[in-house]
Design a protein around this motif. Structure first.
Motif, PDB file in Angstrom:
ATOM      1  N   THR A 246       0.838  -1.198   0.000  1.00 55.15           N
ATOM      2  CA  THR A 246       0.000   0.000   0.000  1.00 55.15           C
ATOM      3  C   THR A 246       0.873   1.247   0.000  1.00 55.15           C
ATOM      4  O   THR A 246       0.585   2.231  -0.687  1.00 55.15           O
ATOM      5  CB  THR A 246      -0.934   0.008   1.219  1.00 55.15           C
ATOM      6  N   LEU A 247       1.959   1.202   0.765  1.00 49.85           N
ATOM      7  CA  LEU A 247       2.888   2.326   0.795  1.00 49.85           C
ATOM      8  C   LEU A 247       3.515   2.567  -0.572  1.00 49.85           C
ATOM      9  O   LEU A 247       3.502   3.694  -1.085  1.00 49.85           O
ATOM     10  CB  LEU A 247       3.980   2.080   1.837  1.00 49.85           C
ATOM     11  N   VAL A 248       4.077   1.523  -1.188  1.00 45.76           N
ATOM     12  CA  VAL A 248       4.794   1.731  -2.450  1.00 45.76           C
ATOM     13  C   VAL A 248       3.832   2.094  -3.586  1.00 45.76           C
ATOM     14  O   VAL A 248       4.156   2.919  -4.448  1.00 45.76           O
ATOM     15  CB  VAL A 248       5.672   0.521  -2.824  1.00 45.76           C
ATOM     16  N   GLU A 249       2.634   1.503  -3.595  1.00 44.17           N
ATOM     17  CA  GLU A 249       1.664   1.854  -4.632  1.00 44.17           C
ATOM     18  C   GLU A 249       1.150   3.277  -4.429  1.00 44.17           C
ATOM     19  O   GLU A 249       1.016   4.054  -5.384  1.00 44.17           O
ATOM     20  CB  GLU A 249       0.492   0.874  -4.631  1.00 44.17           C
ATOM     21  N   GLY A 250       0.857   3.636  -3.187  1.00 49.41           N
ATOM     22  CA  GLY A 250       0.392   4.990  -2.905  1.00 49.41           C
ATOM     23  C   GLY A 250       1.461   6.026  -3.189  1.00 49.41           C
ATOM     24  O   GLY A 250       1.168   7.124  -3.682  1.00 49.41           O
ATOM     25  N   HIS A 251       2.707   5.701  -2.880  1.00 46.27           N
ATOM     26  CA  HIS A 251       3.825   6.593  -3.178  1.00 46.27           C
ATOM     27  C   HIS A 251       3.929   6.808  -4.687  1.00 46.27           C
ATOM     28  O   HIS A 251       4.142   7.937  -5.156  1.00 46.27           O
ATOM     29  CB  HIS A 251       5.119   5.972  -2.632  1.00 46.27           C
ATOM     30  N   LEU A 296      -9.107  -4.451  -4.134  1.00 39.05           N
ATOM     31  CA  LEU A 296      -8.273  -4.141  -2.973  1.00 39.05           C
ATOM     32  C   LEU A 296      -7.073  -3.315  -3.404  1.00 39.05           C
ATOM     33  O   LEU A 296      -6.662  -2.375  -2.713  1.00 39.05           O
ATOM     34  CB  LEU A 296      -7.816  -5.437  -2.296  1.00 39.05           C
ATOM     35  N   LYS A 297      -6.490  -3.643  -4.555  1.00 40.75           N
ATOM     36  CA  LYS A 297      -5.343  -2.888  -5.057  1.00 40.75           C
ATOM     37  C   LYS A 297      -5.728  -1.443  -5.337  1.00 40.75           C
ATOM     38  O   LYS A 297      -4.952  -0.517  -5.063  1.00 40.75           O
ATOM     39  CB  LYS A 297      -4.805  -3.550  -6.330  1.00 40.75           C
ATOM     40  N   GLU A 303      -5.455   4.773  -0.370  1.00 41.86           N
ATOM     41  CA  GLU A 303      -5.032   4.840   1.027  1.00 41.86           C
ATOM     42  C   GLU A 303      -3.555   5.199   1.144  1.00 41.86           C
ATOM     43  O   GLU A 303      -3.163   6.013   1.977  1.00 41.86           O
ATOM     44  CB  GLU A 303      -5.308   3.508   1.719  1.00 41.86           C
ATOM     45  N   GLY A 304      -2.732   4.564   0.298  1.00 45.69           N
ATOM     46  CA  GLY A 304      -1.298   4.842   0.341  1.00 45.69           C
ATOM     47  C   GLY A 304      -0.983   6.262  -0.080  1.00 45.69           C
ATOM     48  O   GLY A 304      -0.129   6.933   0.522  1.00 45.69           O
ATOM     49  N   ILE A 336      -1.128   3.304   8.209  1.00 45.77           N
ATOM     50  CA  ILE A 336      -1.496   3.745   6.863  1.00 45.77           C
ATOM     51  C   ILE A 336      -2.799   4.540   6.932  1.00 45.77           C
ATOM     52  O   ILE A 336      -2.958   5.586   6.290  1.00 45.77           O
ATOM     53  CB  ILE A 336      -1.661   2.545   5.911  1.00 45.77           C
ATOM     54  N   ALA A 337      -3.737   4.062   7.724  1.00 47.40           N
ATOM     55  CA  ALA A 337      -5.023   4.740   7.873  1.00 47.40           C
ATOM     56  C   ALA A 337      -4.926   5.965   8.782  1.00 47.40           C
ATOM     57  O   ALA A 337      -5.764   6.859   8.703  1.00 47.40           O
ATOM     58  CB  ALA A 337      -6.069   3.767   8.429  1.00 47.40           C
ATOM     59  N   ASN A 338      -3.891   6.012   9.629  1.00 51.00           N
ATOM     60  CA  ASN A 338      -3.725   7.116  10.578  1.00 51.00           C
ATOM     61  C   ASN A 338      -2.275   7.606  10.507  1.00 51.00           C
ATOM     62  O   ASN A 338      -1.444   7.263  11.348  1.00 51.00           O
ATOM     63  CB  ASN A 338      -4.062   6.644  11.999  1.00 51.00           C
ATOM     64  N   PRO A 339      -1.950   8.419   9.480  1.00 51.17           N
ATOM     65  CA  PRO A 339      -0.554   8.837   9.274  1.00 51.17           C
ATOM     66  C   PRO A 339       0.068   9.525  10.478  1.00 51.17           C
ATOM     67  O   PRO A 339       1.277   9.399  10.705  1.00 51.17           O
ATOM     68  CB  PRO A 339      -0.664   9.806   8.084  1.00 51.17           C
TER      69      PRO A 339
END
Length: 353
Positions: A246-251, A296-297, A303-304, A336-339
């Motif tokens: 989620t981090l790498v996709e959102g980034h 989900l992706k 989210e990311g 992820i949901a609460n940075p």
């Protein structure tokens, strides 16, 4: 003894995949050349914006749909090898022989579905290098899908191609600029696979759960096949894998949209039309996406990206980049949901840089 008949998977996928858009030989040549050039341009933009010191880029690999299927089968074979080795020693030969053909057909059918949708990817898991060197990842762009998407959306081809390259180049920069990240993801995936239970009773329970997931998807439920068949041990690992992906996709999404306005004149139009395309499709198409976890992706992108945007806006890019310090500084799913919880833990409150 094979657990999955990989040759059959390739043959099935290539046979079932739909043909790409009609283009002339010259149009195809120009598209390939421009994608290679834009991927190099994108890497410079991404590196400057993210402030991640990555390895010099290798030329992007441009493939058609069958080429994407073959490349992904190679990647699957590599990442699944620990599991298939274990299963081949515990599963009766007759079950393995029949099962390998069934799973080969199933894998091929899934790849055929995905091969007409994927625009590009950074391939983390490559077959061993014959020279003995450790293989690095590979940036792959699926030319017919990019051409099809830009035509379908009615957007500027050069702008759309650069927009796609910005996202995929962000992944290349992540995994070549953060030395431990690729091995961390690989080890987590291996741990997830080896947490599988191999008894016949458990296998039947998993098949029943998969059947329930299919029925639930037809009723509009959110359960996907991966969630349905995982063991309790796998869930904990999957939570870690989901968080980092989620981090790498959102980034990637954040960088694509942040860099876009300065180098892509029509980026706002592209993003709006592409988002509608992500959310559209026939009812059957939506069903398959739900079963395969593609929905989900899509949530991971949103989210990311929200996590990255919040941290960068409140603490600055250099503070955000502390996320790449070690596995311990990665956000978990709750963060992820609460940075701000991540900022409190890692930055001590997250003062601006």
């Amino acid at each position: 003894m094979q657990v999955i008949d990989w040759d059959l998977a390739v043959a099935t996928g290539v046979r079932l995949v739909r043909p790409g858009p009609q283009v002339s030989r010259e149009e195809a040549r120009q598209a390939v050349a421009e994608l290679r050039r834009l991927s190099r341009d994108a890497e410079e933009h991404v590196r400057d914006f993210t402030r991640i010191d990555s390895a010099p880029p290798e030329p992007a690999t441009i493939v058609d749909r069958p080429g994407w299927i073959r490349a992904n089968v190679d990647g699957f074979r590599t990442v699944l090898e620990p599991l298939t080795q274990r299963m081949s020693t515990t599963m009766p030969a007759i079950i393995s022989t029949v099962g390998s053909r069934i799973t080969g057909i199933e894998v091929g059918a899934v790849l055929a579905f995905l091969a007409s949708r994927v625009l590009g990817q950074y391939e983390l898991f490559l077959p061993p290098d014959p020279s003995g060197a450790t293989p690095v990842g590979r940036l792959t762009l699926v030319a017919p899908n990019i051409v099809h998407a830009e035509r379908e959306l009615g957007v500027n081809p050069r702008d759309f191609r650069l927009w796609v390259c910005l996202h995929e180049e962000t992944h290349r920069v992540q995994f070549t600029g953060v030395p431990w990240l690729r091995e961390y993801v690989r080890s987590q995936v291996t741990e997830f696979l080896l947490a599988s239970e191999m008894s016949l009773t458990t296998l039947l329970e998993r098949l029943r759960a998969a059947s329930d997931a299919v029925a639930g998807a037809f009723r509009g439920g959110d359960v996907n096949l991966l969630e349905a068949i995982q063991t309790p041990e796998q869930k904990a690992v999957l939570d870690r894998v989901t968080a980092v992906m989620t981090l790498v996709e959102g980034h990637g999404d954040y960088v694509m949209d942040a860099v876009g306005p300065s180098v892509i004149p029509s980026v706002a139009e592209i993003r709006a039309k592409f988002q509608r395309r992500r959310e559209g499709g026939s009812r059957m198409d939506q069903l398959i996406r739900r079963l395969l976890g593609i929905e989900l992706k899509m949530k991971q992108y949103a989210e990311g990206s929200r996590f990255v945007r919040t941290v960068v806006e409140e603490a600055g890019m250099d503070a955000f980049n502390r996320v790449w310090t070690s596995p311990e500084t990665l956000p978990n799913r709750e963060e992820i949901a609460n940075p701000r919880a991540w900022m409190e833990r890692v930055l001590g409150g997250g003062s601006a840089s």
